[in-house]
Write an enzyme that holds these catalytic residues in place. Structure first.
Site, PDB file in Angstrom:
ATOM      1  N   CYS A  58      59.577  73.278   4.639  1.00  0.00           N
ATOM      2  CA  CYS A  58      58.502  72.042   3.617  1.00  0.00           C
ATOM      3  C   CYS A  58      57.595  71.025   4.819  1.00  0.00           C
ATOM      4  O   CYS A  58      57.286  70.747   5.482  1.00  0.00           O
ATOM      5  CB  CYS A  58      60.191  70.752   3.450  1.00  0.00           C
ATOM      6  SG  CYS A  58      61.404  71.023   2.222  1.00  0.00           S
ATOM      7  N   LYS A  97      63.015  91.947  13.030  1.00  0.00           N
ATOM      8  CA  LYS A  97      61.179  92.267  12.457  1.00  0.00           C
ATOM      9  C   LYS A  97      61.303  93.332  10.875  1.00  0.00           C
ATOM     10  O   LYS A  97      60.980  92.498  10.297  1.00  0.00           O
ATOM     11  CB  LYS A  97      60.735  92.883  12.928  1.00  0.00           C
ATOM     12  CG  LYS A  97      59.072  92.577  13.437  1.00  0.00           C
ATOM     13  CD  LYS A  97      59.233  90.506  14.443  1.00  0.00           C
ATOM     14  CE  LYS A  97      60.385  89.337  14.264  1.00  0.00           C
ATOM     15  NZ  LYS A  97      60.371  88.489  14.816  1.00  0.00           N
ATOM     16  N   GLU A 144      65.580  92.347  18.445  1.00  0.00           N
ATOM     17  CA  GLU A 144      64.556  91.767  18.028  1.00  0.00           C
ATOM     18  C   GLU A 144      63.820  93.062  16.770  1.00  0.00           C
ATOM     19  O   GLU A 144      63.159  92.300  15.870  1.00  0.00           O
ATOM     20  CB  GLU A 144      63.218  91.559  19.021  1.00  0.00           C
ATOM     21  CG  GLU A 144      62.035  91.053  18.361  1.00  0.00           C
ATOM     22  CD  GLU A 144      61.794  89.745  17.293  1.00  0.00           C
ATOM     23  OE1 GLU A 144      62.977  89.224  17.854  1.00  0.00           O
ATOM     24  OE2 GLU A 144      60.739  89.086  17.281  1.00  0.00           O
ATOM     25  N   ASN A 170      60.856  66.019   4.153  1.00  0.00           N
ATOM     26  CA  ASN A 170      60.876  67.022   4.936  1.00  0.00           C
ATOM     27  C   ASN A 170      62.134  66.200   5.670  1.00  0.00           C
ATOM     28  O   ASN A 170      62.012  66.107   6.357  1.00  0.00           O
ATOM     29  CB  ASN A 170      59.866  68.184   6.459  1.00  0.00           C
ATOM     30  CG  ASN A 170      60.455  68.573   6.440  1.00  0.00           C
ATOM     31  OD1 ASN A 170      61.666  69.546   6.296  1.00  0.00           O
ATOM     32  ND2 ASN A 170      59.336  68.844   7.527  1.00  0.00           N
TER      33      ASN A 170
HETATM   34  C1  F6R Z   1      61.897  86.034  13.222  1.00  0.00           C
HETATM   35  C2  F6R Z   1      62.113  84.279  13.024  1.00  0.00           C
HETATM   36  C3  F6R Z   1      62.574  83.136  13.112  1.00  0.00           C
HETATM   37  C4  F6R Z   1      62.894  82.097  14.874  1.00  0.00           C
HETATM   38  C5  F6R Z   1      64.001  80.791  14.660  1.00  0.00           C
HETATM   39  C6  F6R Z   1      64.085  80.232  15.743  1.00  0.00           C
HETATM   40  O1  F6R Z   1      60.596  86.147  12.931  1.00  0.00           O
HETATM   41  O2  F6R Z   1      60.697  83.602  13.128  1.00  0.00           O
HETATM   42  O3  F6R Z   1      64.263  84.376  14.170  1.00  0.00           O
HETATM   43  O4  F6R Z   1      61.661  82.742  15.134  1.00  0.00           O
HETATM   44  O5  F6R Z   1      63.731  80.833  13.019  1.00  0.00           O
HETATM   45  O6  F6R Z   1      62.738  80.125  15.473  1.00  0.00           O
HETATM   46  P1  F6R Z   1      62.252  78.800  16.375  1.00  0.00           P
HETATM   47  O7  F6R Z   1      61.531  79.210  17.840  1.00  0.00           O
HETATM   48  O8  F6R Z   1      61.309  77.844  16.210  1.00  0.00           O
HETATM   49  O9  F6R Z   1      63.243  77.698  17.017  1.00  0.00           O
END
Ligand code: F6R
Length: 608
Positions: free
Chosen positions: A2, A489, A485, A104
């Site tokens: 959000c 992706k 990973e 949010n």
């Molecule tokens: C995958 C992706 C998510 C984030 C996860 C953690 O491409 O972007 O899996 O890695 O939601 O997000 P952060 O790193 O912001 O804590």
């Protein structure tokens, strides 16, 4: 998750709000809306709202004529309570339509508050948790808007970043933060508010970040901050590191492509100014970990979600290999629910691109409450996780706008290599090995450019894999986090089902899935496990599975091999993931997916 934006000044607010929403759309994109104090007359006077299911461009088409005014708030939504439709879109108004709120976060006691309001005769128009806040403010008795918002928030449990307009107080926007980010942007005779600096940087780089429990009132010429109890707080503006252009696509068709292409520069940045050749180590200024602690700690536990967790898996491997400290990574989302034993001799490390992920932040808060020492490996400077940690290191990947993480994953893995080297050199890593790793780190940017140079070949391969029903990704030890990973992706952007397994586990069950329509991507670094990995390829070939190898040398058993330049074995995983980011990207492109905004997802998961 959000996006919120608000403006108060001399300019017409709606176009500014729409522009801000476009910049925040990666935080949620199932509906959008805005509210303004209209400068019109007659039925066009007072508080007016426009909202719709869909994207910001849909909202743009829905804005009524003469929808003008110099004060407004806006929102782009990622649905939690209630389906994405016009009624559930924000802003939400109270029964008298004098109060408008954008929010949010999640109001945990929304069901209880909805029941209470209904019993009092209030008719709720939406299924959202946010609407209760509008009604509570509308019913509050305080003389000022600030007092009414404070009164309302006293009944509310949960997380919020909110911005509030009230018809009777057209000279101000009141905002409050608890668990979801709120930043103020200070302009010349105008003020902005947003959930993310991305919405502000094209107007101002002077920002104030609110803390949890803090509120602010912004008027055209000023701002003041105070707690939800009303005591004044002192905040001074900071200058945002990144210019507005860093948030643009810079000539690429998607942010994902831009961010993949930027990785050599991003890695250069995370290394810059940190390498100490004399002692074959690195300087990590903000770590707040003295050498004695670094020598005596007995374990390292790394916590993160999604790609951050996978980067943490690479980090754990690096810390074990270079510093010989037992280390492992765990999803932060699981950790906090299993009543973990918190050990005083363990160093905990929270990993997060956004620094906002609720599950990771909550794990940090739980650990701190239990007296643990927590470091942050974070991209967004000054974010909640960076602030909650005892110290840490920034990964300096720059703004990452695409919902799926690419450059930040790579930079986080490099940041872990720096941390592992630092800990290793305090412990028993030799000078010679320290130098070897430093040399390897220095080679990374050039090698990343080499990998990216293979994009035309990867694009061709993507053409073959786009028709796969499902894909298997396998790797052993250092290769396994890369496989995980890469599988994440691919599924995120292409919606092709993918599984990742340690190569050694294949024969214990998943081999049953192998058939011609299920290709395997195998991560095959030229290390001491190469022969074992080759045996896995034999097993797959014997079941008529096709294989794409990501390797340092051509693999006879593979149908295709993508060659990646070789670095030091400990650093190879960092490079081996990059061609697979491009494979996911081109596969998604061939399938016509919305690459920067995959279905059902949003960046920065600020809810449980
Ligand atoms: C995958 C992706 C998510 C984030 C996860 C953690 O491409 O972007 O899996 O890695 O939601 O997000 P952060 O790193 O912001 O804590």
């Amino acid at each position: 998750m959000c996006g919120i934006v608000g403006y108060i000044g001399k300019r017409d607010s709606a176009p500014l709000l729409l522009e801000g929403l476009q910049r925040l759309e990666y935080r949620g994109y199932d509906s959008a809306g805005l509210a303004i104090h209209s400068s019109g007359t007659g039925k066009n006077a007072g508080l007016r709202t426009a909202k719709t299911k869909g994207r910001v461009r849909d909202l743009q088409e829905r804005i009524p004529k003469r929808f003008t005014g110099t004060v407004g708030i806006a929102h782009t939504r990622w649905a939690t309570h209630g389906a994405p439709n016009d009624l559930n879109a924000h802003p939400h108004v109270d029964a008298a339509e004098k109060v408008a709120v954008v929010h949010n976060g999640i109001i945990d006691n929304a069901a209880e508050l909805r029941a209470k309001l209904t019993a009092e005769g209030v008719e709720l128009a939406s299924e959202t948790d946010t609407e209760v806040v509008s009604h509570l403010i509308g019913l509050a008795q305080g003389e000022t808007l600030e007092a009414r918002v404070q009164e309302a928030l006293r009944s509310v449990e949960g997380t919020y970043g909110i911005a509030v307009l009230h018809e009777e107080f057209p000279d101000r926007i009141v905002v409050a933060r608890n668990g979801s980010p709120v930043v103020l942007g200070i302009g010349e005779h105008e003020m902005f508010v947003a959930s993310d600096v991305a919405a502000l940087v094209s107007h101002t780089r002077q920002i104030v970040t609110l803390d949890d429990g803090e509120m602010a009132t912004i008027t055209a010429g000023d701002y003041r901050t105070y707690t939800t109890e009303g005591s004044r707080t002192s905040t001074s503006p900071e200058t945002v590191e990144w210019a507005a252009e860093s948030y643009d696509m810079g000539g690429h068709d998607t942010y994902m492509h831009k961010e993949i292409a930027e990785q050599a520069d991003a890695v250069d940045r995370v290394l810059r100014g940190r390498i100490d050749d004399r002692f074959a180590t690195v300087h990590l200024g903000g770590l707040n970990l003295d050498p004695r602690e670094a020598r005596t700690m007995r374990r390292v536990k790394i916590l993160g979600c999604g790609s951050a967790y996978h980067a943490g898996m690479i980090g754990a491997q690096l810390i074990e290999e270079l510093a010989r400290i037992p280390a492992d990574a765990e999803p932060a989302s699981e950790f906090r629910y299993r009543n973990p034993v918190v050990d005083p001799d363990t160093l905990y490390i929270a990993v997060s691109q956004s620094g906002e992920t609720y599950d990771t932040l909550a794990a940090v808060q739980e650990l701190k409450r239990k007296g643990a020492r927590v470091l942050g490996v974070v991209n967004v400077v000054g974010s909640a996780i960076a602030r909650a940690a005892d110290g840490g290191l920034y990964v300096h990947a720059g703004p990452e706008v695409c919902v799926v993480s690419t450059k930040c994953f790579t930079n986080t893995a490099v940041a872990f290599a720096l941390l592992a080297l630092h800990l290793g050199r305090i412990r028993d890593l030799s000078v010679a090995d320290g130098r070897r790793i430093i040399e390897g780190l220095r080679k990374l940017p050039g090698q990343i450019d080499e990998v990216l140079g293979a994009e035309p070949d990867i694009e061709k391969l993507a053409g073959e894999y786009a028709s796969a029903r499902s894909m298997m990704f396998v790797g052993r030890v250092r290769g396994y986090p890369v496989a995980r990973e890469a599988s994440l992706k691919l599924k995120e952007v292409s919606y092709i089902h993918a599984e990742a397994y340690p190569a050694s586990e294949l024969k214990h069950g998943p081999l049953a899935l192998i058939e011609p329509a299920v290709p395997t991507v195998a991560i095959l670094p030229d290390d001491d496990l190469l022969e074992k990995n080759r045996a896995t390829l034999e097993e797959i070939k014997a079941r008529s599975g096709s294989i794409l190898a990501i390797a340092h040398q051509n693999q006879e058993k593979a149908d295709d091999t993508l060659l990646v330049p070789q670095n030091e074995p400990e650093l190879d995983p960092i490079l081996m993931g990059i061609p697979l980011q491009l494979l996911a990207y081109h596969t998604a492109l061939k399938l016509g997916r919305d690459i920067d905004k995959p279905r059902n997802l949003a960046k920065s998961v600020t809810v449980e």
